[in-house]
Design an enzyme around this catalytic site. Sequence first.
Site, mmCIF file in Angstrom:
data_model
loop_
_atom_site.group_PDB
_atom_site.id
_atom_site.type_symbol
_atom_site.label_atom_id
_atom_site.label_comp_id
_atom_site.label_asym_id
_atom_site.label_seq_id
_atom_site.Cartn_x
_atom_site.Cartn_y
_atom_site.Cartn_z
ATOM 1 N NE ARG A 101 97.653 -86.635 -17.434
ATOM 2 C CZ ARG A 101 96.706 -87.426 -16.958
ATOM 3 N NH1 ARG A 101 95.565 -87.537 -17.616
ATOM 4 N NH2 ARG A 101 96.873 -88.101 -15.841
ATOM 5 C CD GLU A 148 91.451 -86.496 -16.899
ATOM 6 O OE1 GLU A 148 91.591 -85.425 -16.289
ATOM 7 O OE2 GLU A 148 91.398 -87.606 -16.334
ATOM 8 C CB SER A 163 88.445 -82.683 -15.896
ATOM 9 O OG SER A 163 88.744 -84.040 -16.102
ATOM 10 N NE ARG A 215 96.376 -82.826 -9.407
ATOM 11 C CZ ARG A 215 95.498 -82.752 -10.396
ATOM 12 N NH1 ARG A 215 95.139 -83.856 -11.025
ATOM 13 N NH2 ARG A 215 94.960 -81.584 -10.733
ATOM 14 N NE ARG A 229 97.517 -92.137 -12.864
ATOM 15 C CZ ARG A 229 96.253 -91.723 -12.958
ATOM 16 N NH1 ARG A 229 95.777 -90.878 -12.058
ATOM 17 N NH2 ARG A 229 95.468 -92.151 -13.930
#
Length: 427
Positions: A393, A352, A355, A265, A280
């Site tokens: 994460r 987070e 999801s 990403r 991130r």
Amino acid sequence: MHDPRVLLDPATDAVRRLARRGYALDAASLEKLLAQRNAAIHRGDEARAESKRTATSVRTASPDERPALVERARELKTVVADADVEGRALDAQLQDLLLGIPNLPADDVPDGSSDDDAELIRTWPSSSPPEPVTVDFTARDHVELGERLGILDLPRATKLSGPRFAVLRGRGAKLERALARYFLDVAEENGYTEFSVPTLVNRETMTGTGQLPKFEQDLFKTGVADHELFLIPTAEVPLTNLHARETLAVDDLPLAYTAHTPCFRSEAGSYGRDTRGLIRMHEFSKVELVRIVEASTSRQELELLVTHAEAVLRGLGLAYRVVKLAAGDMGFSAQATYDVEVWLPGQQRYREIASASDCSTFQARRAGIRTRASDGTRGFAATLNSSGMPIGRTLVALLEQGQQADGSVRIPPALVPYTGFEALEPA
């Protein structure tokens, strides 16, 4: 992608529903473009039908009648060609417009556009206070822990590739591998079939799940000569598109797929956010869960899917909570999303980690994933996806929730068979 007729149906209430997620639907422009496209198609069809009738008439016409009929046939050929060109151009404009319209949020999704607007569903352990993991010493964050343990090397990763990359070494690399194996085993226990899929996919595949055309700036693009390819941001992309342009028997649903892949990403738009550590990254690995189901069952399937994501964290004994995202905070393709947020003592906040999204028929329409019932009824499938989990994460949560006063980190018992060690000790 949407059926434009459904968007324009007053019963759909599309303008209001899309406004809840911050998208202003120009219904008048959509209706005009659809009417123009349909008119061009109708004009071409009528001219084509007349052309066939004229051709038949030419064969039986008298010598005096034939020249006029031949001339009319030429005129109709031009009309057909012009109508086809106009129809294709208008259809391309219509498709471009439709591809940029996000999914309609479900009515039970809360209003708002930020984390603060999310609705708390549950915490685990259920009796946990707002700060579920407390220590009687100053908690360190995962970067300090990883560096003291000798398993995380961010400076050398930056030397190799730039910021937002990481190098794990020794037991850190082994822990990363152990997490992936554990996640896949949990997925298999929950009925998911494991796949090994490409991490480079074409434009059509990216379009099918909604990454293109709207989010091209968020992707890494590559290719050889005229062979354009994109690095996947998640295994959701290839797993969902396995059945692109296929018709699935309803009796064979649901389909449950999983894969462990690297993910890439660009993090465009996140400048200055989470620049420290593993939160991130430009490149990270993740185990993804995808379900392809009958459309009428998608919301029940979402409730099931989120429990499959939670099963990983419960097995590791990691404290977390589940929230339902607000309409304006959901991903482009989702009609409803649960975020699973893990507690990070080093940051004193929930972050987070996964999801779980119900995309209804939105992706299936884009990718052409259709269904056929035993009575012959046809429709589109519904697709769902969830992290199950991201390795980085989860490693962050393991380090921060498992830290001890002496700087060591306890490994959850469920993971020890995969790691071969029970603790990480300072280097």
